[in-house]
Write an enzyme that holds these catalytic residues in place. Structure first.
Site, PDB file in Angstrom:
ATOM      1  N   ARG A  61      39.749  55.653  50.134  1.00 23.24           N
ATOM      2  CA  ARG A  61      39.667  54.824  51.337  1.00 23.24           C
ATOM      3  C   ARG A  61      40.826  55.151  52.268  1.00 23.24           C
ATOM      4  O   ARG A  61      41.959  55.331  51.819  1.00 23.24           O
ATOM      5  CB  ARG A  61      39.708  53.362  50.905  1.00 23.24           C
ATOM      6  CG  ARG A  61      39.777  52.373  52.019  1.00 23.24           C
ATOM      7  CD  ARG A  61      39.333  51.018  51.548  1.00 23.24           C
ATOM      8  NE  ARG A  61      40.350  50.327  50.765  1.00 23.24           N
ATOM      9  CZ  ARG A  61      40.200  49.081  50.313  1.00 23.24           C
ATOM     10  NH1 ARG A  61      39.082  48.412  50.531  1.00 23.24           N
ATOM     11  NH2 ARG A  61      41.146  48.502  49.620  1.00 23.24           N
ATOM     12  N   GLY A  81      44.415  45.462  41.929  1.00 25.23           N
ATOM     13  CA  GLY A  81      44.044  45.443  40.520  1.00 25.23           C
ATOM     14  C   GLY A  81      43.252  46.662  40.090  1.00 25.23           C
ATOM     15  O   GLY A  81      43.050  46.895  38.893  1.00 25.23           O
ATOM     16  N   ARG A  82      42.798  47.409  41.068  1.00 29.22           N
ATOM     17  CA  ARG A  82      42.052  48.626  40.710  1.00 29.22           C
ATOM     18  C   ARG A  82      42.204  49.700  41.774  1.00 29.22           C
ATOM     19  O   ARG A  82      41.329  50.545  41.951  1.00 29.22           O
ATOM     20  CB  ARG A  82      40.588  48.298  40.512  1.00 29.22           C
ATOM     21  CG  ARG A  82      39.947  47.635  41.705  1.00 29.22           C
ATOM     22  CD  ARG A  82      38.468  47.708  41.579  1.00 29.22           C
ATOM     23  NE  ARG A  82      37.836  46.810  42.515  1.00 29.22           N
ATOM     24  CZ  ARG A  82      36.537  46.771  42.678  1.00 29.22           C
ATOM     25  NH1 ARG A  82      35.762  47.573  41.992  1.00 29.22           N
ATOM     26  NH2 ARG A  82      36.007  45.956  43.537  1.00 29.22           N
ATOM     27  N   ARG A  84      47.730  42.790  54.318  1.00 29.16           N
ATOM     28  CA  ARG A  84      46.757  41.707  54.508  1.00 29.16           C
ATOM     29  C   ARG A  84      47.480  40.420  54.844  1.00 29.16           C
ATOM     30  O   ARG A  84      48.698  40.314  54.634  1.00 29.16           O
ATOM     31  CB  ARG A  84      45.985  41.498  53.191  1.00 29.16           C
ATOM     32  CG  ARG A  84      45.401  42.759  52.617  1.00 29.16           C
ATOM     33  CD  ARG A  84      45.653  42.852  51.093  1.00 29.16           C
ATOM     34  NE  ARG A  84      45.274  44.185  50.597  1.00 29.16           N
ATOM     35  CZ  ARG A  84      44.048  44.545  50.255  1.00 29.16           C
ATOM     36  NH1 ARG A  84      43.091  43.658  50.297  1.00 29.16           N
ATOM     37  NH2 ARG A  84      43.788  45.767  49.871  1.00 29.16           N
ATOM     38  N   ASP A 100      38.982  45.636  34.533  1.00 31.45           N
ATOM     39  CA  ASP A 100      39.174  46.953  33.923  1.00 31.45           C
ATOM     40  C   ASP A 100      39.780  47.965  34.895  1.00 31.45           C
ATOM     41  O   ASP A 100      40.035  49.107  34.521  1.00 31.45           O
ATOM     42  CB  ASP A 100      37.850  47.487  33.363  1.00 31.45           C
ATOM     43  CG  ASP A 100      36.788  47.625  34.449  1.00 31.45           C
ATOM     44  OD1 ASP A 100      37.086  47.338  35.625  1.00 31.45           O
ATOM     45  OD2 ASP A 100      35.654  48.030  34.117  1.00 31.45           O
ATOM     46  N   GLY A 101      39.973  47.552  36.148  1.00 30.97           N
ATOM     47  CA  GLY A 101      40.569  48.462  37.120  1.00 30.97           C
ATOM     48  C   GLY A 101      39.621  49.539  37.618  1.00 30.97           C
ATOM     49  O   GLY A 101      40.034  50.448  38.332  1.00 30.97           O
ATOM     50  N   ASP A 146      43.094  37.650  51.436  1.00 29.17           N
ATOM     51  CA  ASP A 146      43.519  38.956  50.930  1.00 29.17           C
ATOM     52  C   ASP A 146      42.593  40.060  51.437  1.00 29.17           C
ATOM     53  O   ASP A 146      42.895  41.243  51.285  1.00 29.17           O
ATOM     54  CB  ASP A 146      43.561  38.970  49.395  1.00 29.17           C
ATOM     55  CG  ASP A 146      42.263  38.517  48.770  1.00 29.17           C
ATOM     56  OD1 ASP A 146      41.853  37.371  49.035  1.00 29.17           O
ATOM     57  OD2 ASP A 146      41.645  39.291  48.031  1.00 29.17           O
ATOM     58  N   ASN A 147      41.477  39.696  52.032  1.00 27.32           N
ATOM     59  CA  ASN A 147      40.574  40.690  52.607  1.00 27.32           C
ATOM     60  C   ASN A 147      40.611  40.666  54.128  1.00 27.32           C
ATOM     61  O   ASN A 147      39.703  41.165  54.785  1.00 27.32           O
ATOM     62  CB  ASN A 147      39.138  40.454  52.125  1.00 27.32           C
ATOM     63  CG  ASN A 147      38.994  40.712  50.632  1.00 27.32           C
ATOM     64  OD1 ASN A 147      39.790  41.442  50.045  1.00 27.32           O
ATOM     65  ND2 ASN A 147      37.995  40.108  50.021  1.00 27.32           N
TER      66      ASN A 147
HETATM   67  P1  AMP Z   1      38.066  41.751  45.943  1.00 26.40           P
HETATM   68  O1  AMP Z   1      37.171  40.579  45.685  1.00 26.40           O
HETATM   69  O2  AMP Z   1      37.420  43.073  45.718  1.00 26.40           O
HETATM   70  O3  AMP Z   1      38.739  41.663  47.265  1.00 26.40           O
HETATM   71  O4  AMP Z   1      39.204  41.687  44.829  1.00 26.40           O
HETATM   72  C1  AMP Z   1      40.008  40.544  44.606  1.00 26.40           C
HETATM   73  C2  AMP Z   1      41.078  40.872  43.605  1.00 26.40           C
HETATM   74  O5  AMP Z   1      40.497  41.237  42.352  1.00 26.40           O
HETATM   75  C3  AMP Z   1      41.982  42.018  43.983  1.00 26.40           C
HETATM   76  O6  AMP Z   1      43.260  41.709  43.510  1.00 26.40           O
HETATM   77  C4  AMP Z   1      41.381  43.177  43.236  1.00 26.40           C
HETATM   78  O7  AMP Z   1      42.314  44.216  43.009  1.00 26.40           O
HETATM   79  C5  AMP Z   1      40.951  42.524  41.954  1.00 26.40           C
HETATM   80  N1  AMP Z   1      39.864  43.261  41.290  1.00 26.40           N
HETATM   81  C6  AMP Z   1      38.600  43.407  41.734  1.00 26.40           C
HETATM   82  N2  AMP Z   1      37.869  44.136  40.858  1.00 26.40           N
HETATM   83  C7  AMP Z   1      38.698  44.478  39.846  1.00 26.40           C
HETATM   84  C8  AMP Z   1      38.537  45.220  38.619  1.00 26.40           C
HETATM   85  N3  AMP Z   1      37.369  45.771  38.280  1.00 26.40           N
HETATM   86  N4  AMP Z   1      39.620  45.341  37.824  1.00 26.40           N
HETATM   87  C9  AMP Z   1      40.793  44.787  38.159  1.00 26.40           C
HETATM   88  N5  AMP Z   1      41.000  44.084  39.263  1.00 26.40           N
HETATM   89  C10 AMP Z   1      39.970  43.912  40.118  1.00 26.40           C
HETATM   90 MG    MG Z   2      40.051  42.599  48.253  1.00 19.81          MG
END
Ligand code: AMP
Ligand code: MG
Length: 471
Positions: free
Chosen positions: A171, A88-89, A178, A120-121, A243-244
């Site tokens: 990164r 998502g970002r 995953r 917001d990505g 997913d992590n």
């Molecule tokens: P994370 O908790 O960082 O592993 O993210 C979980 C999901 O949320 C993943 O699909 C990320 O790409 C999405 N995500 C996290 N932060 C953002 C952001 N600021 N904008 C869009 N997608 C996000």
């Molecule tokens: Mg993640």
């Protein structure tokens, strides 16, 4: 020589439904904060000017050979299945193939994608610096992890309850596949894609594995080792969602992660982890659950379902013992033991219990064992002395226990309150604490002059009670 990343991309050759091709959204005023020249060298990257690199690592210029894309994946978040997460970002620029293997180069914080949902990505400076410092520290401690190649600021404000400086992290990972990537296709009953993904993951990460069962066992082995490693340094990941959980067995996604100061087995930091699902000592149970989700997904491509269930169950049930075996080896070294006796586990657990009861600092107590100077970490001195007598007797069989301990017990970890201080300074334009943390944490097992403050646990008002996701 001109700036060059020798791209050699493979993920983009997979079917269209694995990702969305798209370029990063350019930012206003990219500025290079940090470039990891040593890592770049290992990846065969030729550095360019700061201006050139800032533009590439901000996503403003697409370097020759890159094929930017956002990957599709799903995942269980805190136990609830989400069929569509994806990058998502983040933007995968592409891959490099090195003598040490194939690596993804991914920009994180590059703007909206079809997977952004309401986000917001973008990323702000704090989480970018946190991930940079903690991932590089993990690497220096010998723990498998994604790496940080570069950090840039964007010259744009990001809105997170308040306006904050935007940043982007570059990164590096053995891949970004995953458990959730497998779940994505399994949930759609897309057998062909799941088979393609499995074949790809085997070829890329476990070329010796024949078929889904051997693949599953290989992933389990990597994850068993990884989680034991985390447990050996007091690391709490904070968001062990599927997913992590990366197939190649690297620590990935440094969100609300933290190292414990005071040892307590049920420590939780993450503000969103209200049930303590990802508490310190729950990590070894959750990883087994996550591997069971991978197994579940792989069942779709097993020709004989009953046999698949039976074989996968056996593989999953074998995992706790594997984690424990790694844990024993790592913790033996932490108390100076290179040899193996049955009673060692009791000796280790008795120390941990004393530490928990006395509110002992995890890192400093273990480090002090190498100098036989740990007593001051305990209020109950008699209790510690009694343990020490048993320990000293056990050490009689060891050749150089101090060396064993000093190579297993870091003197420095990225302590939470230090990360907070670093972020606060950086937001105010001072990057000295960031650069200093990186320098000291590059050799965490060596005692360093002028770095005693970085060993200190937080004072009362410095204690970080909660960490927040980097979103
Ligand atoms: P994370 O908790 O960082 O592993 O993210 C979980 C999901 O949320 C993943 O699909 C990320 O790409 C999405 N995500 C996290 N932060 C953002 C952001 N600021 N904008 C869009 N997608 C996000
Ligand atoms: Mg993640």
């Amino acid at each position: 020589m001109a700036f060059n990343i020798p791209f050699d991309n493979s993920y983009v050759t997979l079917p269209d439904r694995f990702y969305t091709r798209l370029d990063p959204t350019p930012v206003k005023a990219p500025e290079l904060l940090r470039f990891n020249a040593a890592l770049a060298g290992d990846l065969g990257i030729t550095a360019g000017s700061d201006v050139e690199m800032a533009r590439v690592f901000a996503g403003n210029d697409i370097p020759a050979g890159a094929a930017p894309l956002a990957q599709a994946y799903a995942g269980h978040q805190f136990g609830n299945y989400n069929p569509r997460l994806g990058d998502g970002r983040a933007n995968l620029l592409g891959e490099v193939n090195t003598p040490n293997g194939r690596f993804d180069i991914q920009l994180k914080g590059t703007g909206p994608t079809p997977y952004s949902r309401s986000g917001d990505g973008r990323a702000w400076l704090g989480p970018v610096l946190r991930e940079y410092v903690v991932s590089e520290a993990m690497h220096a401690m010998g723990i498998p992890t994604t790496r940080a190649l570069a950090a840039v600021t964007t010259g744009e404000d990001i809105w997170r309850e308040t306006a904050l400086p935007g940043a982007i992290l570059t990164r590096v990972a053995r891949s970004h596949i995953r458990v959730g990537t497998f779940q994505y296709f399994a949930a759609k009953q897309d057998k062909a894609a799941l088979q393609t993904l499995t074949d790809y993951a085997i070829a890329r990460h476990f070329p010796q594995a024949q078929g889904p069962l051997e693949f599953l066992v290989a992933v389990i082995d990597r994850q068993a080792k990884l989680i034991a490693h985390w447990m050996s340094v007091g690391f709490i990941h904070g968001v062990m969602n599927t997913d992590n959980t990366q197939i190649a067995g690297e620590t990935i996604d440094y969100g609300p992660c933290a190292f414990m100061d005071v040892y307590h087995p049920v420590t939780v930091f993450s503000s969103i982890d209200r049930q303590g699902r990802y508490a310190f000592d729950n990590q070894e149970k959750i990883i087994v659950w996550n591997m069971a989700q991978l197994a579940n997904s792989l069942l779709l491509i097993m020709p004989d379902l009953d046999k698949g269930v039976a074989d996968f169950t056996t593989a999953i049930e074998a995992m706790p013992a594997k984690i424990h075996a790694h844990w024993c080896k790592l913790y033996r070294a932490k108390i100076g033991l290179a040899t193996d006796q049955n009673s060692d586990v009791e000796l280790i657990n008795d120390l941990l219990k004393l530490m928990a009861d006395n509110g002992a600092d995890f890192t400093n107590t273990f480090r002090a064992l190498g100098r036989d100077d740990a007593a001051e970490n305990f209020i109950d001195r008699d209790g510690y002395d009694a343990w020490r007598t048993r320990w000293q007797a056990r050490l009689q069989n060891e050749t150089n226990p101090a060396a064993t301990m000093n190579a297993a017990n870091p003197a420095y970890i990225p302590r939470n309150h230090r990360i907070e201080i670093m972020i606060e300074a950086a937001v105010a334009g001072d990057f000295a604490p960031f650069n200093r943390l990186l320098r000291v944490l590059a050799t965490p097992f060596s005692d360093q002059a002028d770095a005693d403050d970085l060993r200190m646990p937080p004072k009362g008002d410095e204690v970080v009670q909660q960490t927040f996701c980097g979103t």
